[in-house]
Design a protein around this motif. Sequence first.
Motif, mmCIF file in Angstrom:
data_model
loop_
_atom_site.group_PDB
_atom_site.id
_atom_site.type_symbol
_atom_site.label_atom_id
_atom_site.label_comp_id
_atom_site.label_asym_id
_atom_site.label_seq_id
_atom_site.Cartn_x
_atom_site.Cartn_y
_atom_site.Cartn_z
ATOM 1 N N PHE A 1 -3.884 3.983 6.355
ATOM 2 C CA PHE A 1 -4.778 2.898 5.601
ATOM 3 C C PHE A 1 -6.003 3.867 5.244
ATOM 4 C CE2 PHE A 1 -2.464 0.588 8.653
ATOM 5 C CZ PHE A 1 -1.574 -0.359 7.981
ATOM 6 N N ASP A 2 -6.558 4.753 6.142
ATOM 7 C CA ASP A 2 -7.349 5.566 5.845
ATOM 8 C C ASP A 2 -7.179 6.377 4.633
ATOM 9 O OD1 ASP A 2 -8.632 4.638 8.040
ATOM 10 O OD2 ASP A 2 -8.056 6.550 9.350
ATOM 11 N N ASN A 3 -6.115 6.484 4.212
ATOM 12 C CA ASN A 3 -5.560 7.391 3.273
ATOM 13 C C ASN A 3 -4.834 6.762 2.016
ATOM 14 O OD1 ASN A 3 -6.165 10.165 3.968
ATOM 15 N ND2 ASN A 3 -5.097 9.317 5.721
ATOM 16 N N GLY B 1 1.015 -1.393 -0.022
ATOM 17 C CA GLY B 1 -0.115 0.067 -0.124
ATOM 18 C C GLY B 1 0.841 1.364 -0.029
ATOM 19 N N GLN B 2 0.343 2.376 -0.445
ATOM 20 C CA GLN B 2 0.982 3.627 -0.119
ATOM 21 C C GLN B 2 0.052 4.757 -0.138
ATOM 22 O OE1 GLN B 2 2.960 3.273 -3.960
ATOM 23 N NE2 GLN B 2 2.163 5.447 -4.572
ATOM 24 N N ALA B 3 0.407 5.662 0.559
ATOM 25 C CA ALA B 3 -0.426 6.884 0.981
ATOM 26 C C ALA B 3 0.244 8.080 0.911
ATOM 27 C CB ALA B 3 -1.212 6.564 2.401
ATOM 28 N N PRO B 4 -0.349 9.365 0.947
ATOM 29 C CA PRO B 4 0.386 10.586 0.915
ATOM 30 C C PRO B 4 1.211 10.667 2.065
ATOM 31 C CG PRO B 4 -1.828 11.036 0.470
ATOM 32 C CD PRO B 4 -1.712 9.363 0.963
ATOM 33 N N THR C 1 -6.719 -3.763 9.707
ATOM 34 C CA THR C 1 -6.107 -2.556 10.475
ATOM 35 C C THR C 1 -7.264 -1.870 11.148
ATOM 36 O OG1 THR C 1 -5.775 -1.139 8.611
ATOM 37 C CG2 THR C 1 -3.976 -2.733 9.058
ATOM 38 N N ALA C 2 -8.266 -2.448 11.317
ATOM 39 C CA ALA C 2 -9.548 -1.452 11.668
ATOM 40 C C ALA C 2 -9.326 -1.347 13.239
ATOM 41 C CB ALA C 2 -10.736 -2.426 11.546
ATOM 42 N N ALA C 3 -8.655 -2.024 14.120
ATOM 43 C CA ALA C 3 -8.638 -1.954 15.478
ATOM 44 C C ALA C 3 -7.014 -1.089 15.729
ATOM 45 C CB ALA C 3 -8.461 -3.227 16.386
#
Length: 406
Positions: A286-288, A195-198, A275-277
């Motif tokens: 993960f949100d982004n 995964g990747q995110a800003p 990874t919700a918890a």
Amino acid sequence: MTSLKPILIAGGGLSSLLLARSLLRANIPFRVFERDASIVFRAQGYRLRLSPEGLDAIEAVLGPADFERFYARCGKTGGAGFVAIDPLTGDTLGAEHPSVAPELLTSRDNKVVGISRGDMRALFLEGCEAQLRWSHHVTGYTLTATGVRAVFADGSASEEGALLVGGEGVRSAVARQLAAGAVKVYDLGARGIHGQAPSTAFAALGEGVFRMADETTHGAGKRVFLITNVRGADMHDPTVDFGYTLVGSPGVIHPPSDDFTIVGAPAAQLAKQLTAAWHPRVKPLFDNIRESEAAFWKLTCSSPDGVAQWANEPRVTILGDAVHAMTPAGGNGANTAVRDAALLGRLLAEAGGWGEGVTKAYEDEMRVYAGVEVKKSYEQARIAFGIVIDADTPFLGLNDQGGFGH
């Protein structure tokens, strides 16, 4: 004895393209055959940490000026080793914590040096574009009286070459034919998501190389493990993305229909579920998540007993994941692959092209250092996930899906 026939290279991955650059610099003709339609055809995968040996190999091939450009594109991260974070509490764990294992990561200038797989391929490709044949899937070869021809999926064959080098990854048809099945790649059962995110999503971490282990959320014996690299020079630039590797022990990550070619939303959504918890300090990763860049992959590895043996064929050899697959831990596989390319390229340059004894000299030396690295890679996976290769461990077939990077 040398030949003006080209060196044929199957696959357009890191080791293949670096070998091509070595041949270009030595004025040895070559052709590269890649099954993909272009360099951006598939997700490129996780960021690679370069070891001192890997950097030395790349520098030896590229030469001072081009290596300076390459090194300028690499990210440099401060800190000598991993920083451990409890993903459920967000706490940074001290050196005395049992999960914090010291591991020196720096490779040059007291920095951890890394680069994305896509950037690496693009830089290695420079100058070789005219000799790369896209959409050419090598499925085997035929030996001739004075050389070798690559055979493609449509039944056609290449021009005659002096040497064929198989660098098509763990499902290498060249390796399968050359070694008569002796090169085996084991499916360790663990699965991963890239995964990747800003960079802004990583703000609460700070600079460093971080790892996190969730050993309780998914049941007894089930572990979710994350590694990410936050580069100080880029951490405040919202236009820069950072990547991470999320790995689940066997039975935790299940791609839809067990299809490892899937990229995008299904992989991103599963990463969020796993990874919700997790704590708000790390949840933004993960949100982004960039859905388009998310992808699945398998953890695979060659036998830790050493690189397979086969009868040397002067006109055919293999390099990189095609001969010694490794888990992604520590970038062992990529660093060993570029060492292969540098070694084989140097031997060909010294011989003025193909010559009797070149492939044997390469294979004899490669087996020594690659055997050490495969064992190291396997040990890291064994310790992290309790994985053991035994008589019941399945190995990949020629058409198995391994995801990007494998």
